[in-house]
Design a protein around this motif. Structure first.
Motif, short mmCIF file in Angstrom:
data_model
loop_
_atom_site.label_atom_id
_atom_site.label_comp_id
_atom_site.label_asym_id
_atom_site.label_seq_id
_atom_site.Cartn_x
_atom_site.Cartn_y
_atom_site.Cartn_z
N ASN A 15 8.35 -0.86 -8.57
CA ASN A 15 7.18 -0.56 -9.39
C ASN A 15 5.97 -1.43 -9.06
O ASN A 15 4.92 -1.29 -9.67
CB ASN A 15 7.55 -0.62 -10.88
CG ASN A 15 8.15 0.69 -11.34
OD1 ASN A 15 7.43 1.57 -11.78
ND2 ASN A 15 9.45 0.83 -11.22
N ARG A 16 6.11 -2.34 -8.09
CA ARG A 16 4.98 -3.13 -7.60
C ARG A 16 4.46 -2.59 -6.27
O ARG A 16 3.41 -3.03 -5.79
CB ARG A 16 5.38 -4.60 -7.44
CG ARG A 16 5.43 -5.37 -8.75
CD ARG A 16 5.56 -6.86 -8.51
NE ARG A 16 6.78 -7.21 -7.83
CZ ARG A 16 7.94 -7.53 -8.43
NH1 ARG A 16 8.02 -7.51 -9.73
NH2 ARG A 16 9.00 -7.86 -7.72
N ILE A 17 5.15 -1.66 -5.65
CA ILE A 17 4.75 -1.11 -4.36
C ILE A 17 3.43 -0.34 -4.52
O ILE A 17 3.24 0.39 -5.49
CB ILE A 17 5.85 -0.17 -3.80
CG1 ILE A 17 7.11 -0.97 -3.48
CG2 ILE A 17 5.36 0.60 -2.59
CD1 ILE A 17 8.30 -0.11 -3.10
N ASP A 18 2.54 -0.51 -3.56
CA ASP A 18 1.31 0.28 -3.55
C ASP A 18 1.71 1.74 -3.38
O ASP A 18 2.50 2.07 -2.49
CB ASP A 18 0.43 -0.17 -2.38
CG ASP A 18 -0.93 0.52 -2.37
OD1 ASP A 18 -1.00 1.75 -2.60
OD2 ASP A 18 -1.91 -0.17 -2.09
N PRO A 19 1.21 2.63 -4.23
CA PRO A 19 1.59 4.04 -4.10
C PRO A 19 1.42 4.58 -2.68
O PRO A 19 2.22 5.41 -2.23
CB PRO A 19 0.65 4.76 -5.08
CG PRO A 19 0.31 3.72 -6.08
CD PRO A 19 0.29 2.41 -5.34
N LYS A 20 0.43 4.11 -1.96
CA LYS A 20 0.18 4.59 -0.60
C LYS A 20 1.26 4.17 0.39
O LYS A 20 1.28 4.65 1.52
CB LYS A 20 -1.20 4.13 -0.14
CG LYS A 20 -2.30 4.78 -0.96
CD LYS A 20 -3.66 4.28 -0.59
CE LYS A 20 -4.69 4.95 -1.51
NZ LYS A 20 -5.99 4.36 -1.43
#
Length: 134
Positions: A15-20
C-alpha cells in the motif's frame, strides 16, 4: 485468506507502492497483455485471478489513483469524468459475463484489504451475496 482474515498482498508495503509501479499500471499501459472482458478510453475490465464469486470482474480505471483515500491528490475533474463514465458502464460490463445483479466492492488501505495500490472496482455476481458483507 489467512486465518486472521487478511487477504494475501494486503500489506503496508504494497500500500506504499506508487500506483505507476503496480501490476495494474502494466495492464493499463499494455506492457503486460491480459485477456479483457471490456475496454474503453477510461478503463479495462478483467476477470479476477482469485474469484470470490462465479462472476468476479476487476474494473481498472486508466487514470492512476492509488485508492479512494488518494482522490484529493489528483485532478478532480479528470477523476470525476473517468469515474462517472466507469460507473455508467458497470451494468454493461457485468452483463457481458451474465450477471444481472451484483455487488460492487472498492477496497482501500491495508485494513480494507487493498492488495494492489491502484483504485479498482470489484464486480461480484452469479450467486446470492451474503449480508453483512464484512
Amino acid at each position: 485468506m489467512s486465518e486472521s482474515g487478511a487477504k494475501a498482498g494486503a500489506t503496508e508495503e504494497n500500500n506504499r507502492i506508487d500506483p505507476k509501479d503496480t501490476l495494474f499500471a502494466k495492464f493499463v499501459s499494455g506492457q503486460i497483455q491480459v485477456p479483457k472482458v471490456y475496454e474503453d478510453e477510461y478503463c479495462i475490465a478483467i476477470n479476477d485471478i482469485n474469484p470470490q464469486a462465479p462472476v468476479h470482474i476487476l474494473v481498472i480505471p486508466k487514470l492512476a489513483v492509488g485508492g479512494v483515500s488518494d482522490v484529493a491528490n489528483v485532478d478532480l475533474e479528470k477523476y470525476k469524468e473517468a469515474m462517472g463514465h466507469i460507473m455508467s458502464k458497470i451494468h454493461h460490463i457485468a452483463s457481458l459475463k451474465g450477471a444481472d445483479s451484483y455487488r460492487l466492492v472498492i477496497n482501500d488501505g491495508v485494513l480494507g484489504q487493498q492488495s494492489v495500490r491502484w483504485l479498482h472496482i470489484h464486480i461480484l455476481g452469479g450467486r446470492q451475496m451474503n449480508w453483512p458483507p464484512g
